[in-house]
Design a protein around this motif. Structure first.
Motif, PDB file in Angstrom:
ATOM      1  N   SER A  69       0.861  -1.174   0.000  1.00 40.77           N
ATOM      2  CA  SER A  69       0.000   0.000   0.000  1.00 40.77           C
ATOM      3  C   SER A  69       0.904   1.233   0.000  1.00 40.77           C
ATOM      4  O   SER A  69       1.685   1.421   0.924  1.00 40.77           O
ATOM      5  CB  SER A  69      -0.893  -0.010   1.236  1.00 40.77           C
ATOM      6  N   ASN A  70       0.835   2.034  -1.035  1.00 42.88           N
ATOM      7  CA  ASN A  70       1.650   3.231  -1.137  1.00 42.88           C
ATOM      8  C   ASN A  70       0.982   4.368  -0.377  1.00 42.88           C
ATOM      9  O   ASN A  70      -0.242   4.424  -0.283  1.00 42.88           O
ATOM     10  CB  ASN A  70       1.835   3.586  -2.607  1.00 42.88           C
ATOM     11  N   LYS A  71       1.805   5.273   0.136  1.00 44.54           N
ATOM     12  CA  LYS A  71       1.279   6.332   0.995  1.00 44.54           C
ATOM     13  C   LYS A  71       1.467   7.700   0.351  1.00 44.54           C
ATOM     14  O   LYS A  71       2.556   8.031  -0.102  1.00 44.54           O
ATOM     15  CB  LYS A  71       1.969   6.290   2.357  1.00 44.54           C
ATOM     16  N   ILE A  72       0.377   8.469   0.338  1.00 47.71           N
ATOM     17  CA  ILE A  72       0.388   9.831  -0.202  1.00 47.71           C
ATOM     18  C   ILE A  72      -0.041  10.782   0.906  1.00 47.71           C
ATOM     19  O   ILE A  72      -1.027  10.526   1.599  1.00 47.71           O
ATOM     20  CB  ILE A  72      -0.566   9.960  -1.413  1.00 47.71           C
ATOM     21  N   LEU A  73       0.710  11.847   1.075  1.00 47.01           N
ATOM     22  CA  LEU A  73       0.365  12.871   2.055  1.00 47.01           C
ATOM     23  C   LEU A  73      -0.242  14.055   1.308  1.00 47.01           C
ATOM     24  O   LEU A  73       0.395  14.636   0.427  1.00 47.01           O
ATOM     25  CB  LEU A  73       1.611  13.318   2.823  1.00 47.01           C
ATOM     26  N   LEU A  74      -1.477  14.395   1.644  1.00 47.06           N
ATOM     27  CA  LEU A  74      -2.188  15.532   1.068  1.00 47.06           C
ATOM     28  C   LEU A  74      -2.213  16.622   2.124  1.00 47.06           C
ATOM     29  O   LEU A  74      -2.757  16.415   3.214  1.00 47.06           O
ATOM     30  CB  LEU A  74      -3.616  15.108   0.701  1.00 47.06           C
ATOM     31  N   CYS A  75      -1.576  17.762   1.856  1.00 45.33           N
ATOM     32  CA  CYS A  75      -1.510  18.783   2.891  1.00 45.33           C
ATOM     33  C   CYS A  75      -1.609  20.184   2.309  1.00 45.33           C
ATOM     34  O   CYS A  75      -1.348  20.425   1.134  1.00 45.33           O
ATOM     35  CB  CYS A  75      -0.252  18.621   3.734  1.00 45.33           C
ATOM     36  N   GLY A  76      -2.001  21.096   3.173  1.00 42.38           N
ATOM     37  CA  GLY A  76      -2.162  22.495   2.821  1.00 42.38           C
ATOM     38  C   GLY A  76      -2.884  23.193   3.962  1.00 42.38           C
ATOM     39  O   GLY A  76      -3.284  22.551   4.936  1.00 42.38           O
ATOM     40  N   CYS A  77      -3.069  24.475   3.832  1.00 40.99           N
ATOM     41  CA  CYS A  77      -3.724  25.255   4.888  1.00 40.99           C
ATOM     42  C   CYS A  77      -5.185  24.844   5.068  1.00 40.99           C
ATOM     43  O   CYS A  77      -5.805  24.291   4.163  1.00 40.99           O
ATOM     44  CB  CYS A  77      -3.680  26.744   4.540  1.00 40.99           C
ATOM     45  N   SER A  78      -5.710  25.161   6.208  1.00 38.73           N
ATOM     46  CA  SER A  78      -7.112  24.912   6.497  1.00 38.73           C
ATOM     47  C   SER A  78      -7.989  25.703   5.513  1.00 38.73           C
ATOM     48  O   SER A  78      -7.698  26.860   5.214  1.00 38.73           O
ATOM     49  CB  SER A  78      -7.402  25.348   7.934  1.00 38.73           C
ATOM     50  N   GLY A  79      -9.015  25.062   4.994  1.00 36.53           N
ATOM     51  CA  GLY A  79      -9.970  25.746   4.128  1.00 36.53           C
ATOM     52  C   GLY A  79      -9.641  25.738   2.644  1.00 36.53           C
ATOM     53  O   GLY A  79     -10.384  26.304   1.845  1.00 36.53           O
ATOM     54  N   ILE A 117      -4.000  15.883   5.813  1.00 35.51           N
ATOM     55  CA  ILE A 117      -3.419  16.582   6.959  1.00 35.51           C
ATOM     56  C   ILE A 117      -3.566  18.094   6.760  1.00 35.51           C
ATOM     57  O   ILE A 117      -3.255  18.613   5.695  1.00 35.51           O
ATOM     58  CB  ILE A 117      -1.912  16.271   7.094  1.00 35.51           C
ATOM     59  N   GLY A 118      -4.001  18.790   7.800  1.00 30.73           N
ATOM     60  CA  GLY A 118      -4.093  20.243   7.738  1.00 30.73           C
ATOM     61  C   GLY A 118      -2.909  20.904   8.419  1.00 30.73           C
ATOM     62  O   GLY A 118      -2.330  20.347   9.351  1.00 30.73           O
ATOM     63  N   LEU A 119      -2.544  22.066   7.924  1.00 31.83           N
ATOM     64  CA  LEU A 119      -1.502  22.866   8.574  1.00 31.83           C
ATOM     65  C   LEU A 119      -2.130  23.695   9.677  1.00 31.83           C
ATOM     66  O   LEU A 119      -3.326  23.992   9.652  1.00 31.83           O
ATOM     67  CB  LEU A 119      -0.842  23.808   7.562  1.00 31.83           C
ATOM     68  N   GLY A 166       4.637   9.805  -1.811  1.00 30.95           N
ATOM     69  CA  GLY A 166       4.316  10.957  -2.641  1.00 30.95           C
ATOM     70  C   GLY A 166       3.611  12.019  -1.807  1.00 30.95           C
ATOM     71  O   GLY A 166       3.017  11.722  -0.761  1.00 30.95           O
ATOM     72  N   TYR A 167       3.704  13.257  -2.279  1.00 32.28           N
ATOM     73  CA  TYR A 167       3.131  14.401  -1.559  1.00 32.28           C
ATOM     74  C   TYR A 167       2.272  15.218  -2.519  1.00 32.28           C
ATOM     75  O   TYR A 167       2.664  15.440  -3.669  1.00 32.28           O
ATOM     76  CB  TYR A 167       4.234  15.319  -1.023  1.00 32.28           C
ATOM     77  N   ILE A 168       1.135  15.690  -2.016  1.00 29.55           N
ATOM     78  CA  ILE A 168       0.299  16.610  -2.780  1.00 29.55           C
ATOM     79  C   ILE A 168       0.141  17.869  -1.935  1.00 29.55           C
ATOM     80  O   ILE A 168      -0.411  17.821  -0.836  1.00 29.55           O
ATOM     81  CB  ILE A 168      -1.089  16.013  -3.090  1.00 29.55           C
ATOM     82  N   LEU A 169       0.653  18.982  -2.457  1.00 26.12           N
ATOM     83  CA  LEU A 169       0.506  20.275  -1.784  1.00 26.12           C
ATOM     84  C   LEU A 169      -0.681  20.986  -2.414  1.00 26.12           C
ATOM     85  O   LEU A 169      -0.745  21.134  -3.634  1.00 26.12           O
ATOM     86  CB  LEU A 169       1.771  21.113  -1.960  1.00 26.12           C
ATOM     87  N   VAL A 170      -1.617  21.422  -1.574  1.00 25.67           N
ATOM     88  CA  VAL A 170      -2.850  22.035  -2.068  1.00 25.67           C
ATOM     89  C   VAL A 170      -2.936  23.472  -1.590  1.00 25.67           C
ATOM     90  O   VAL A 170      -2.700  23.760  -0.419  1.00 25.67           O
ATOM     91  CB  VAL A 170      -4.101  21.253  -1.588  1.00 25.67           C
ATOM     92  N   HIS A 172       7.933  11.875  -4.869  1.00 25.69           N
ATOM     93  CA  HIS A 172       7.366  12.799  -5.851  1.00 25.69           C
ATOM     94  C   HIS A 172       6.429  13.779  -5.156  1.00 25.69           C
ATOM     95  O   HIS A 172       5.662  13.406  -4.276  1.00 25.69           O
ATOM     96  CB  HIS A 172       6.618  12.019  -6.924  1.00 25.69           C
ATOM     97  N   VAL A 173       6.524  15.036  -5.561  1.00 29.05           N
ATOM     98  CA  VAL A 173       5.692  16.096  -4.990  1.00 29.05           C
ATOM     99  C   VAL A 173       4.958  16.779  -6.136  1.00 29.05           C
ATOM    100  O   VAL A 173       5.567  17.142  -7.142  1.00 29.05           O
ATOM    101  CB  VAL A 173       6.548  17.140  -4.238  1.00 29.05           C
ATOM    102  N   ILE A 174       3.633  16.938  -5.975  1.00 33.76           N
ATOM    103  CA  ILE A 174       2.856  17.679  -6.971  1.00 33.76           C
ATOM    104  C   ILE A 174       2.125  18.819  -6.273  1.00 33.76           C
ATOM    105  O   ILE A 174       1.977  18.836  -5.050  1.00 33.76           O
ATOM    106  CB  ILE A 174       1.870  16.782  -7.753  1.00 33.76           C
ATOM    107  N   LEU A 175       1.669  19.758  -7.079  1.00 33.42           N
ATOM    108  CA  LEU A 175       1.003  20.964  -6.585  1.00 33.42           C
ATOM    109  C   LEU A 175      -0.380  21.047  -7.203  1.00 33.42           C
ATOM    110  O   LEU A 175      -0.530  20.898  -8.426  1.00 33.42           O
ATOM    111  CB  LEU A 175       1.841  22.189  -6.974  1.00 33.42           C
TER     112      LEU A 175
END
Length: 195
Positions: free
Chosen positions: A4-14, A62-64, A82-86, A115-118
């Motif tokens: 199972s691969n793990k992706i972190l989705l993060c960015g500011c609240s809202g 995850i929220g900042l 992998g990381y997704i910055l939102v 890998h990091v995407i925006l």
């Protein structure tokens, strides 16, 4: 489909991280519904990669912190594949805070390739835009990230970034040095047949 691969989705609240996941995975997000601050939610999905292989991924939402501190606890920076910055295209502040987070990711992902995407969310609100596409694209290029602008209102726009990232993080790392050849009849075996 073993690991199972793990992706972190993060960015500011809202910025709409949870809305993106709920709409992508379940098609159940109601536009303009009240938002809530996410501490940590974990979603499991099966994503068909660009190679046609189905891969299992765990997505950590995850929220900042809302304050000036945009740090994530260190354990979130070490485990993802992998990381997704939102960010929200209508909030320059949500975009600006990602710069420090990207530096933290780069510092903590060790030598392994992560890998990091925006993703710029809320592209349907173009009249309220504070983050120009060109600005985000320039930063993404400098940081060696791919950029997508998406809208939760358009579920199809959410698919490509997740397929692209899953395809990258699950790509086979090594290829065999031996290539399959054609099976041929050797002359010695044909001589044996005649005896």
């Amino acid at each position: 489909m073993g690991k199972s691969n793990k992706i972190l989705l993060c960015g500011c609240s809202g910025v709409g991280k949870t809305a993106i996941l709920e709409q992508l995975l379940y098609g159940s997000h109601i536009i303009e519904s009240p938002t809530h601050h996410t501490m940590e939610d974990i979603y499991t999905a099966v994503v068909e990669t660009d190679r046609g292989v189905k891969e299992k991924v765990r997505i950590f939402d995850i929220g900042l912190n809302d304050g000036n501190d945009s740090d994530l606890p260190k354990h979130y920076l070490n485990f993802p594949d992998g990381y997704i910055l939102v960010y929200d295209i209508t909030s320059f502040d949500s975009f600006k805070k990602l710069d420090r987070l990207k530096k933290e990711i780069d510092k903590h992902k060790d030598k392994r390739e992560g890998h990091v995407i925006l993703i710029g969310n809320k592209s349907e609100l173009n009249e309220r835009r504070e983050v120009q596409f060109e600005t985000a694209m320039a930063w993404a290029g400098k940081e060696k990230m791919r950029l997508w602008e998406v809208s939760v209102a358009n579920r199809k726009s959410l698919v490509e970034p997740f397929v692209w990232l899953t395809s990258k993080i699950t790509q086979p790392t090594g290829k065999s040095n031996f290539l399959p050849g054609r099976k041929t009849k050797s002359s010695s075996s044909s001589n044996l047949d005649k005896s």
